[in-house]
Design a protein around this motif. Structure first.
Motif, PDB file in Angstrom:
ATOM      1  N   UNK A 174       0.822  -1.205   0.000  1.00 26.46           N
ATOM      2  CA  UNK A 174       0.000   0.000   0.000  1.00 26.46           C
ATOM      3  C   UNK A 174       0.858   1.257   0.000  1.00 26.46           C
ATOM      4  N   UNK A 175       1.957   1.233   0.764  1.00 26.51           N
ATOM      5  CA  UNK A 175       2.870   2.370   0.805  1.00 26.51           C
ATOM      6  C   UNK A 175       3.517   2.593  -0.559  1.00 26.51           C
ATOM      7  N   UNK A 176       3.947   1.505  -1.184  1.00 31.67           N
ATOM      8  CA  UNK A 176       4.553   1.611  -2.521  1.00 31.67           C
ATOM      9  C   UNK A 176       3.553   2.171  -3.522  1.00 31.67           C
ATOM     10  N   UNK A 177       2.303   1.705  -3.428  1.00 33.85           N
ATOM     11  CA  UNK A 177       1.260   2.166  -4.332  1.00 33.85           C
ATOM     12  C   UNK A 177       1.021   3.675  -4.162  1.00 33.85           C
ATOM     13  N   UNK A 178       0.946   4.125  -2.920  1.00 33.13           N
ATOM     14  CA  UNK A 178       0.737   5.549  -2.647  1.00 33.13           C
ATOM     15  C   UNK A 178       1.885   6.367  -3.226  1.00 33.13           C
ATOM     16  N   UNK A 179       3.111   5.891  -3.006  1.00 33.31           N
ATOM     17  CA  UNK A 179       4.298   6.599  -3.479  1.00 33.31           C
ATOM     18  C   UNK A 179       4.280   6.722  -5.004  1.00 33.31           C
ATOM     19  N   UNK A 180       3.947   5.635  -5.685  1.00 32.77           N
ATOM     20  CA  UNK A 180       3.959   5.628  -7.149  1.00 32.77           C
ATOM     21  C   UNK A 180       2.773   6.370  -7.747  1.00 32.77           C
ATOM     22  N   UNK A 181       1.565   6.107  -7.247  1.00 28.82           N
ATOM     23  CA  UNK A 181       0.360   6.661  -7.871  1.00 28.82           C
ATOM     24  C   UNK A 181       0.226   8.167  -7.685  1.00 28.82           C
ATOM     25  N   UNK A 182       0.821   8.714  -6.632  1.00 29.77           N
ATOM     26  CA  UNK A 182       0.729  10.158  -6.415  1.00 29.77           C
ATOM     27  C   UNK A 182       2.021  10.895  -6.793  1.00 29.77           C
ATOM     28  N   UNK A 183       2.933  10.188  -7.453  1.00 30.52           N
ATOM     29  CA  UNK A 183       4.233  10.787  -7.784  1.00 30.52           C
ATOM     30  C   UNK A 183       4.124  11.998  -8.714  1.00 30.52           C
ATOM     31  N   UNK A 184       3.048  12.100  -9.474  1.00 33.21           N
ATOM     32  CA  UNK A 184       2.865  13.253 -10.365  1.00 33.21           C
ATOM     33  C   UNK A 184       1.803  14.223  -9.842  1.00 33.21           C
ATOM     34  N   UNK A 185       1.327  13.984  -8.628  1.00 30.13           N
ATOM     35  CA  UNK A 185       0.296  14.830  -8.047  1.00 30.13           C
ATOM     36  C   UNK A 185       0.817  16.258  -7.856  1.00 30.13           C
ATOM     37  N   UNK A 186      -0.052  17.245  -8.092  1.00 34.75           N
ATOM     38  CA  UNK A 186       0.301  18.644  -7.868  1.00 34.75           C
ATOM     39  C   UNK A 186      -0.942  19.433  -7.490  1.00 34.75           C
ATOM     40  N   UNK A 187      -0.773  20.401  -6.617  1.00 35.60           N
ATOM     41  CA  UNK A 187      -1.863  21.295  -6.211  1.00 35.60           C
ATOM     42  C   UNK A 187      -1.233  22.592  -5.715  1.00 35.60           C
ATOM     43  N   UNK A 188      -1.968  23.691  -5.848  1.00 34.88           N
ATOM     44  CA  UNK A 188      -1.483  24.959  -5.305  1.00 34.88           C
ATOM     45  C   UNK A 188      -2.653  25.826  -4.904  1.00 34.88           C
ATOM     46  N   UNK A 189      -2.424  26.672  -3.881  1.00 31.45           N
ATOM     47  CA  UNK A 189      -3.441  27.573  -3.388  1.00 31.45           C
ATOM     48  C   UNK A 189      -2.767  28.648  -2.547  1.00 31.45           C
ATOM     49  N   UNK A 190      -3.539  29.655  -2.177  1.00 29.30           N
ATOM     50  CA  UNK A 190      -3.061  30.681  -1.257  1.00 29.30           C
ATOM     51  C   UNK A 190      -3.442  30.235   0.147  1.00 29.30           C
ATOM     52  N   UNK A 191      -2.441  30.035   0.992  1.00 23.64           N
ATOM     53  CA  UNK A 191      -2.673  29.610   2.370  1.00 23.64           C
ATOM     54  C   UNK A 191      -3.055  30.850   3.171  1.00 23.64           C
ATOM     55  N   UNK A 192      -4.263  30.849   3.728  1.00 23.33           N
ATOM     56  CA  UNK A 192      -4.791  32.037   4.394  1.00 23.33           C
ATOM     57  C   UNK A 192      -5.135  31.823   5.855  1.00 23.33           C
ATOM     58  N   UNK A 193      -4.912  30.593   6.372  1.00 18.63           N
ATOM     59  CA  UNK A 193      -5.265  30.319   7.761  1.00 18.63           C
ATOM     60  C   UNK A 193      -4.665  28.996   8.206  1.00 18.63           C
ATOM     61  N   UNK A 194      -4.744  28.758   9.512  1.00 17.75           N
ATOM     62  CA  UNK A 194      -4.520  27.428  10.069  1.00 17.75           C
ATOM     63  C   UNK A 194      -5.650  27.166  11.052  1.00 17.75           C
TER      64      UNK A 194
END
Length: 193
Positions: A133-153
């Motif tokens: 499962x760890x290997x799958x997560x590492x491989x399947x999300x290897x091209x994942x990308x996202x961006x946003x303006x962080x405005x809070x925590x």
């Protein structure tokens, strides 16, 4: 009053947060639906429940001292073999997160604590599951990308059922106009205006 387990984190906004949470569940992580998708600023920390007002005031002060900053996620990383974690990397905003987490845990506030490992901002997508499962997560999300303006925590409390629930959001940007930024901030840390 007893103790409560708190955490402070930057939420990964929609639609990214739900997508990564669903992927985490699909990789076989049973904790996926009890942990909102996030970048940790304060790991699970037990405090006396009577300190909650002081915690809230401290976090409001920290949030007021920064301005929104860009966050960008891209690709995967892992802490294996040291820790059974696969994560999506924070490739922009990491220095700002590091600066914020130091302020959250500052010795002058109520959330002072040592970290088990050096701080490394990330978004966990698999934790403590099978190696496959760890290997799958590492491989399947290897091209994942996202961006946003962080405005809070946000401040979260872990319930007896293990589920993390948001107590309060803290929006950035309460600093006075014309205020001079603190010296020594990393180049991509939030600046005061």
């Amino acid at each position: 009053m007893g103790t409560v387990t708190l955490g402070v984190s930057i939420a990964v906004p929609e639609p990214y947060g739900s997508l990564l949470q669903e992927r985490r569940a699909a990789f076989g992580d049973p904790a996926a639906h009890g942990i909102p998708t996030h970048v940790t600023l304060l790991p699970p920390t037990g405090i006396d429940a009577g300190l909650l007002p002081a915690v809230e005031a401290h976090l409001a002060s920290v949030a007021a001292s920064v301005q929104p900053f860009p966050m960008r996620l891209a690709g995967t990383g892992t802490f294996r073999p040291l820790s059974p974690v696969v994560f999506v990397k924070v490739v922009e905003g990491a220095s700002a997160c590091a600066w914020l987490q130091k302020r959250v845990r500052d010795a002058s506030g109520p959330l002072v604590r040592e970290l088990q490992f050096p701080y490394h901002p990330h978004v966990t997508v698999a934790h403590g599951i099978t190696e496959e499962g760890m290997d799958r997560a590492y491989e399947e999300l290897s091209t994942y990308a996202a961006e946003w303006s962080c405005e809070s925590f946000a401040l979260y409390e872990q319930g007896a059922d293990g589920v993390w629930r948001k107590l309060c959001d803290y929006a950035f940007g309460g600093g006075a106009a014309g205020e001079v930024p603190p010296q020594g901030l990393p180049h991509d840390a939030p600046a005061l205006h």
